[in-house]
Design a protein around this motif. Sequence first.
Motif, PDB file in Angstrom:
ATOM      1  N   TRP A  89      -9.755  48.526 -18.420  1.00 55.41           N
ATOM      2  CA  TRP A  89      -8.544  47.708 -18.289  1.00 55.41           C
ATOM      3  C   TRP A  89      -7.529  48.086 -19.363  1.00 55.41           C
ATOM      4  CZ3 TRP A  89     -10.827  42.142 -17.219  1.00 55.41           C
ATOM      5  CH2 TRP A  89     -11.462  42.172 -15.990  1.00 55.41           C
ATOM      6  N   THR A  90      -8.053  48.451 -20.532  1.00 53.87           N
ATOM      7  CA  THR A  90      -7.157  48.849 -21.617  1.00 53.87           C
ATOM      8  C   THR A  90      -6.333  50.066 -21.188  1.00 53.87           C
ATOM      9  OG1 THR A  90      -8.790  48.070 -23.210  1.00 53.87           O
ATOM     10  CG2 THR A  90      -7.078  49.535 -24.050  1.00 53.87           C
ATOM     11  N   ILE A 100      -3.195  43.285 -20.701  1.00 53.61           N
ATOM     12  CA  ILE A 100      -4.556  43.147 -20.147  1.00 53.61           C
ATOM     13  C   ILE A 100      -4.668  41.826 -19.355  1.00 53.61           C
ATOM     14  CG2 ILE A 100      -7.029  43.132 -20.700  1.00 53.61           C
ATOM     15  CD1 ILE A 100      -5.667  45.699 -21.645  1.00 53.61           C
ATOM     16  N   PRO A 101      -4.128  40.704 -19.911  1.00 49.67           N
ATOM     17  CA  PRO A 101      -4.227  39.464 -19.122  1.00 49.67           C
ATOM     18  C   PRO A 101      -3.579  39.603 -17.737  1.00 49.67           C
ATOM     19  CG  PRO A 101      -3.654  38.932 -21.378  1.00 49.67           C
ATOM     20  CD  PRO A 101      -3.616  40.432 -21.273  1.00 49.67           C
ATOM     21  N   ARG A 104      -6.025  41.297 -15.550  1.00 49.28           N
ATOM     22  CA  ARG A 104      -7.121  40.371 -15.240  1.00 49.28           C
ATOM     23  C   ARG A 104      -6.703  39.411 -14.118  1.00 49.28           C
ATOM     24  NH1 ARG A 104      -7.672  37.889 -20.046  1.00 49.28           N
ATOM     25  NH2 ARG A 104      -8.653  39.677 -21.036  1.00 49.28           N
TER      26      ARG A 104
END
Lengths: 210, 267
Positions: A89-90, A100-101, A104
């Motif tokens: 994800w990074t 990142i959020p 997500r």
Amino acid sequence: MTARSLDEPTGADTSNDLLQDLIDPPTAAIELANRAGALRDEVGLLRDDVEETHRSALQLDRRTRAAEAAKKDPHDLLKELSDNYGMSWTSIGKALAVSIPAIRKWRRGGSISPDNRTALSRLVAFLEVLEIDLGVADPVGWLEMSLPEGSKTGLDLYGTSHATGLLEYAGGHISLGDLLRDVEDADQPSDEGWEVFEAPDGKPAVRLRE
Amino acid sequence: MAREALEAPRHVQDLYRATGNEVEPYRPIMQGDIFRNVQIPGIEQDASKLCCVMSHPCTMRRGASLETHLTVARVGSYQDVNLDQWSSGFFKVMPLPELPVESGVPQAVFLDEIGRIASSDLHLPNRLACLSEEGTALLQQRFVFANTRTVVPTHRLVQACRGEFDEADQIEEWCTQVLDPVWGDDVPAREFNALSPDHPIFDAIEAEVEHFHDELTKPRTLTEAASGYEVTYSLQEDLHNPTRRRKAQQFIATMRQKRQEELKRSE
């Protein structure tokens, strides 16, 4: 004294011929140089054309693949990046310049803006071109590696709109110098003599290169 | 040519992986995490008792669990430091611009106010922010400079932590995929910070991290096609091996799906 034209008939006078021979070579050399210069210009223009065409072909290839990818659900695209390509994800966040959020939320089914959806499908297309067309076995691993003698990774460049340049570099069509020419700070040596090595405890550590 | 100045983030948001409600409880505790309500022995703190985890990612764990004690530094109110001032001064602190604190006052990590705390004092609902990889490397760079007057380039610091960062990402992804379907309805993502540290989800996270770590470190064997020899390996080793990394990640994704189905069935 004026120089004789190359097409001008030669006279019978030997001493005059000798004199002409002494005068003509520079003239011939200049003409030859001019002709070579013109040819070189033509080759240069041709090379520019070929480069531009190749660049356009790479972009078209990527756009076509991106259009295909855009038909998929963003959730599936994220799954493809994560599960097939092994992209964290990074790294996805870095490539798309999003937090990142945010990723997500998309992964959990949250809404995604049209721009981000396009960016997501372009990233998948980019990795496909790297893997399928250019034979890079692990495209994400390749992107995350530091470029030779530099602090930047391919991922850093992807995030700063150098995707096509990266494809040209991956295909061996341009040099690292060409790739970095437009990148900010690229002219600054950034390796600084530091290196990462395996410390006695088996973990990586940083030291000055000997 | 050595880089002569300390580095700074290009944008404030580059410093943080997540702050406030966006901090994910599935993210393992890492260097650069900011916690509230942690008393640092021998250090005077303000009412919110903020601290920053300073232990290095390579040395803060024993197996899947945190070491019993960790090093932390005080976080407190400080003047506003512009990004273009990071290189030229303020060497005893790591500024934390826009850290969401109730007072709204700019905060900083005080690099010379360090203490040792029990890792059990760090409760996930009290985590206020997680630094990004870049933010963590900047913290390391300023800490090293404050203590040794040496400037280590951040990209090398990131490189040295690459394996730990990747593993933390893997754990976060694993727990999100596996635990969200089980707990997601009971605990909406944005309410984790309001939970009591005794909430059963935190035990579930701990158990899942342990399960994942066991899978990661379990010795596995394969027979090499060319030589016919049996080779022993672990997924953790493969994740650190550029030529085997992708296959390891694909294998982990398959395991994750299986685990997800397994937990769903046992509900």
